[in-house]
Design an enzyme around this catalytic site. Structure first.
Site, PDB file in Angstrom:
ATOM      1  N   TYR A 143       0.819  -1.217   0.000  1.00 56.76           N
ATOM      2  CA  TYR A 143       0.000   0.000   0.000  1.00 56.76           C
ATOM      3  C   TYR A 143       0.851   1.264   0.000  1.00 56.76           C
ATOM      4  CZ  TYR A 143      -4.716  -1.871   0.894  1.00 56.76           C
ATOM      5  OH  TYR A 143      -5.944  -2.465   0.796  1.00 56.76           O
ATOM      6  N   LYS A 190       2.936 -15.155   3.267  1.00 55.08           N
ATOM      7  CA  LYS A 190       3.197 -15.909   2.032  1.00 55.08           C
ATOM      8  C   LYS A 190       4.706 -16.138   2.005  1.00 55.08           C
ATOM      9  CE  LYS A 190       1.892 -17.685  -1.928  1.00 55.08           C
ATOM     10  NZ  LYS A 190       0.989 -18.851  -2.054  1.00 55.08           N
ATOM     11  N   ASP A 222      -3.113 -18.108   1.089  1.00 60.07           N
ATOM     12  CA  ASP A 222      -4.047 -18.842   0.224  1.00 60.07           C
ATOM     13  C   ASP A 222      -4.767 -19.938   1.015  1.00 60.07           C
ATOM     14  OD1 ASP A 222      -1.585 -20.086   0.445  1.00 60.07           O
ATOM     15  OD2 ASP A 222      -1.489 -20.755  -1.645  1.00 60.07           O
ATOM     16  N   ASP A 246      -6.620  -6.854   4.194  1.00 63.66           N
ATOM     17  CA  ASP A 246      -7.714  -6.202   3.467  1.00 63.66           C
ATOM     18  C   ASP A 246      -8.602  -7.262   2.822  1.00 63.66           C
ATOM     19  OD1 ASP A 246      -9.185  -4.133   2.145  1.00 63.66           O
ATOM     20  OD2 ASP A 246      -8.067  -4.624   0.316  1.00 63.66           O
ATOM     21  N   ASP A 250     -12.588  -8.901   4.210  1.00 62.86           N
ATOM     22  CA  ASP A 250     -13.805  -8.858   3.381  1.00 62.86           C
ATOM     23  C   ASP A 250     -14.395 -10.263   3.278  1.00 62.86           C
ATOM     24  OD1 ASP A 250     -13.646  -6.126   2.814  1.00 62.86           O
ATOM     25  OD2 ASP A 250     -14.176  -6.430   0.703  1.00 62.86           O
TER      26      ASP A 250
HETATM   27  C1  IPM Z   1     -10.532  -0.973   3.712  1.00 60.84           C
HETATM   28  C2  IPM Z   1     -10.738  -0.468   2.313  1.00 60.84           C
HETATM   29  C3  IPM Z   1      -9.567   0.433   1.928  1.00 60.84           C
HETATM   30  C4  IPM Z   1      -8.311  -0.413   1.958  1.00 60.84           C
HETATM   31  C5  IPM Z   1      -9.731   1.143   0.576  1.00 60.84           C
HETATM   32  C6  IPM Z   1     -10.994   1.968   0.520  1.00 60.84           C
HETATM   33  C7  IPM Z   1      -8.532   1.985   0.219  1.00 60.84           C
HETATM   34  O1  IPM Z   1     -10.915  -1.502   1.415  1.00 60.84           O
HETATM   35  O2  IPM Z   1     -10.438  -0.170   4.638  1.00 60.84           O
HETATM   36  O3  IPM Z   1     -10.493  -2.204   3.885  1.00 60.84           O
HETATM   37  O4  IPM Z   1      -7.970  -1.057   0.963  1.00 60.84           O
HETATM   38  O5  IPM Z   1      -7.633  -0.430   2.981  1.00 60.84           O
HETATM   39 MG    MG Z   2     -11.024  -3.395   2.305  1.00 63.78          MG
END
Ligand code: IPM
Ligand code: MG
Length: 357
Positions: A143, A190, A222, A246, A250
């Site tokens: 990042y 990884k 993975d 990240d 999700d």
């Molecule tokens: C999160 C989001 C952010 C990230 C984006 C919006 C830049 O997905 O906070 O998880 O990737 O960190």
């Molecule tokens: Mg995110």
């Protein structure tokens, strides 16, 4: 009775709607426990670009640094998603905020409320009892490394970089948290491919010597992606790098039924920032149907972590639990097979939570 200054930063899309619900919960808590909370607001993301040209105006940053905590909404706008050439982007505001405030630890609790067992796409018997605490490193990795183009613009690169101290400080937070829970820590990397991951593993292995009561396991990212769905109950605390965290959080949101249920805390050495893990969701913005519970649960994290108000925090969580038990649902957590559920919009859902406070 405590005096606290809270900065509300709604940002873009449904960020506006959900933080409004979160703020009402803060007001209700202040009233009930006789605290004096004062509020200010600031811009970030697309709305900040529109108003000032800058996704994180200096005025916002100064206000953040001078607050006791920040309640954050979301950033993002679809107009940038399909425009790779845009030089100024809403997300830059979020990343700069994380860097400037030194928010290196992103804590994302994945806890399934019993009532939502049916709302997930994973089988209930596999999900029951799942309770994972993610520690995602937030200010390093791919990042924040050097990025750019070369070869006449035909080649692009993003450099992933970690230093020992960066892994150590997030690792320590994760070990400490595991000590207060089921004493299990899974470090995800990884290391079979990446040098940053080999450093990561080396540092965690060394830290583990200081925490002999914590059972540590090491998994590749993975395999972790697979295990989260196959057997979510095997995890207690998970610690991982920025990009892996990240993606995995999700994925893990599906364990909790919906992204609309997940709160997060970003902490470092200064002001803490509390926000839902969901994004700005422009597809449902302005419709009044977004789930405010992630923002409300972010308030619970804020009260606990930044203000040390355990009782207040637990009251908020139990109010959410009661609302779910009473059958109230927003669209994202509704189960078509349960006709006794009552479908609510953002505002009405927030009001139900307030009733239990
Ligand atoms: C999160 C989001 C952010 C990230 C984006 C919006 C830049 O997905 O906070 O998880 O990737 O960190
Ligand atoms: Mg995110």
């Amino acid at each position: 009775m405590a005096k606290k200054q809270i900065l509300i930063v709604p940002g873009d899309g449904i960020g506006q709607e959900v933080t409004a619900a979160g703020k009402k919960v803060l007001e209700a808590i202040a009233l009930k426990f006789n605290h004096e909370f004062t509020y200010d607001e600031a811009l970030i993301g697309h709305v900040a670009i529109e108003a000032t040209g800058d996704p994180l105006p200096e005025a916002t940053l100064v206000k953040m640094k001078n607050s006791d905590a920040v309640l954050f909404g979301a950033v993002g706008h679809p107009k940038y998603d399909n425009d790779p050439s845009a030089k100024v982007r809403p997300e830059q505001g979020l990343l700069k905020m994380r860097k400037e405030l030194g928010l290196y630890a992103n804590i994302r609790p994945i806890k399934l409320f019993d009532e939502l067992l049916g709302a997930s796409s994973i089988k209930p018997e596999i999900l029951k009892g799942a309770d994972i605490l993610f520690f995602r490193e937030l200010t390093g990795d791919i990042y924040f490394g050097e990025k750019g183009r070369k070869n006449n613009n035909d080649t692009a690169f993003d450099v992933a970089e970690y230093s020992r101290y960066e892994v150590e400080r997030i690792g320590r937070k994760a070990f400490e948290a595991a000590g207060t829970r089921r004493k299990k820590l899974c470090s995800v990397d990884k290391a079979n491919v990446l040098e940053t991951s080999r450093l990561w593993r080396e540092v965690i292995q060394k830290l583990a010597l200081e925490y002999p009561d914590i059972e540590v396991e090491y998994q590749f990212v993975d395999a972790t992606a697979m295990l989260l769905i196959k057997d979510p109950c095997r995890f207690d605390v998970v610690v991982t790098a920025n990009l892996f965290g990240d993606i995995l959080t999700d994925e893990a949101s599906q364990i909790a039924g919906s992204m609309g249920m997940l709160a997060s805390a970003s902490i470092g050495d200064g002001t803490g920032v509390y926000e839902p893990i969901h994004g700005s969701a422009h597809d449902i913005t302005g419709k009044g149907i977004a789930n405010p519970l992630a923002s409300i649960l972010s308030v619970a994290l804020l009260l606990d972590i930044s203000f040390g108000m355990k009782e207040e925090s637990e009251l908020v969580i139990s109010a959410v639990d009661k609302v779910l038990k009473a059958g109230y649902r927003t669209g994202d957590i509704a189960d078509a097979h349960t006709p006794q559920e009552k479908l609510l919009g953002t505002h009405a859902m927030g009001e139900e939570v307030l009733k239990f406070l």
